[in-house]
Design a protein around this motif. Structure first.
Motif, PDB file in Angstrom:
ATOM      1  N   ILE A   1      38.225  19.950  23.503  1.00 29.42           N
ATOM      2  CA  ILE A   1      39.248  19.184  22.789  1.00 29.42           C
ATOM      3  C   ILE A   1      40.058  20.074  21.856  1.00 29.42           C
ATOM      4  N   LEU A   2      39.381  20.971  21.132  1.00 31.74           N
ATOM      5  CA  LEU A   2      40.086  21.819  20.165  1.00 31.74           C
ATOM      6  C   LEU A   2      41.062  22.764  20.858  1.00 31.74           C
ATOM      7  N   SER A   3      40.631  23.371  21.970  1.00 34.30           N
ATOM      8  CA  SER A   3      41.524  24.279  22.693  1.00 34.30           C
ATOM      9  C   SER A   3      42.706  23.524  23.296  1.00 34.30           C
ATOM     10  N   ALA A   4      42.453  22.320  23.824  1.00 35.62           N
ATOM     11  CA  ALA A   4      43.547  21.530  24.380  1.00 35.62           C
ATOM     12  C   ALA A   4      44.476  21.027  23.281  1.00 35.62           C
ATOM     13  N   ALA A   5      43.909  20.669  22.118  1.00 39.46           N
ATOM     14  CA  ALA A   5      44.735  20.182  21.011  1.00 39.46           C
ATOM     15  C   ALA A   5      45.657  21.267  20.477  1.00 39.46           C
ATOM     16  N   SER A   6      45.233  22.529  20.557  1.00 37.07           N
ATOM     17  CA  SER A   6      46.098  23.615  20.102  1.00 37.07           C
ATOM     18  C   SER A   6      47.378  23.672  20.945  1.00 37.07           C
TER      19      SER A   6
END
Length: 293
Positions: free
Chosen positions: A139-144
């Motif tokens: 989620i964090l990598s996609a949210a970036s």
């Protein structure tokens, strides 16, 4: 006692009070009137009552959230899970492999904010499928990417965004505060905006118009989204727990219900505290922006 030299001046009355104590007599010299002392005591008592009332409301709020969570977990959730969630999970698992599902969830979290679609269901599914560790990284990598694409696309609408912000000066003061000051000030303001209930998809496109730099924007966005990510992952894990319990045709034990209710209350309380804190800080920033404007 008054003195007149053209203008009357009143000297505050000083009262001398003799009081006894166990260690002996002492003299207490005080100024002001009895009305002033009564007013100060009433003000202090009002502050103490306000503090007590705040804790009473907080405890009542936590209790209501706990009761609501118990009702949802005990009766509402099993019905919805059996009729909707379990068939959907079975369909997803039979249609997509784990790598393909992870790629689809990554793409949805990365692209949905750019077309103004919510990505929370994809975050729930990531928590349900991958848990805390892998789900958080996904989620964090996609949210970036999800917050970077609107920031870059905003160059095409920069002039329109600036004109739109001018039409709403008070509301835009919060956003402008994020584009001023030092690198750390911008990072802090962006993180607070992400934690606050401000519509994050709108801010993605308005951020560039406020003059915020990309460095504090991306780091502040990722830090500010951490509470939302953990809430989404926890929601997915709780849905998976309830789905497994319903699929095996057995009800949750008292211990499992208590653990889930406590986990829900802690997560909800932490989210509320972070949101209230962020809202207060942003209000202070907005006030400073309005005063300096």
């Amino acid at each position: 006692m008054t003195y007149s030299d053209g203008v009357d001046k009143t000297v505050p009355e000083l009262k001398l009070r003799m009081e006894d104590s166990e260690k002996g007599d002492y003299v207490k010299l005080r100024g002001g009137s009895d009305e002033e002392e009564q007013g100060s005591s009433a003000e202090s008592s009002g502050c103490s009552l306000g503090s007590v009332w705040f804790w009473v409301k907080l405890i009542a709020l936590v209790a209501c959230v706990g009761v609501l969570a118990f009702v949802i977990i005990k009766w509402v959730a099993p019905f919805l899970i059996e009729k909707e969630l379990i068939p959907f999970i079975n369909w997803v698992r039979s249609t997509f492999s784990i790598p393909v599902l992870g790629l689809l969830l990554f793409a949805s979290v990365a692209l949905f904010p750019s077309i103004l679609l919510p990505s929370s269901p994809s975050m729930w599914m990531a928590g349900l499928t991958f848990g805390y560790g892998k789900g958080f990284l996904l989620i964090l990598s996609a949210a970036s990417i999800g917050v970077t694409l609107p920031f870059l696309i905003g160059h095409l609408f920069l002039y329109k965004m600036q004109e739109w912000l001018k039409q709403y000066p008070k509301k835009a003061a919060i956003l402008r505060a994020a584009g001023e000051g030092t690198w750390f000030h911008q990072f802090q303001a962006v993180a607070l905006i992400r934690v606050s209930p401000f519509p994050y998809m709108i801010y993605n496109y308005c951020a560039l118009a406020t003059g915020v730099h990309y460095g504090p924007y991306i780091l502040g966005s990722l830090v500010g989204m951490v509470p939302e990510i953990f809430v989404s992952i926890y929601t997915g894990i709780m849905l998976r727990t309830l789905a497994v319990a319903s699929d095996k045709r057995h009800t949750l034990s008292v211990v499992e219900i208590v653990v889930n209710v406590l986990g829900f209350c802690v997560t909800a309380s932490a989210t509320i505290v972070c949101t209230v804190y962020a809202k207060k800080k942003l209000s202070a920033m907005q006030l400073d922006e309005v005063e300096t404007a």
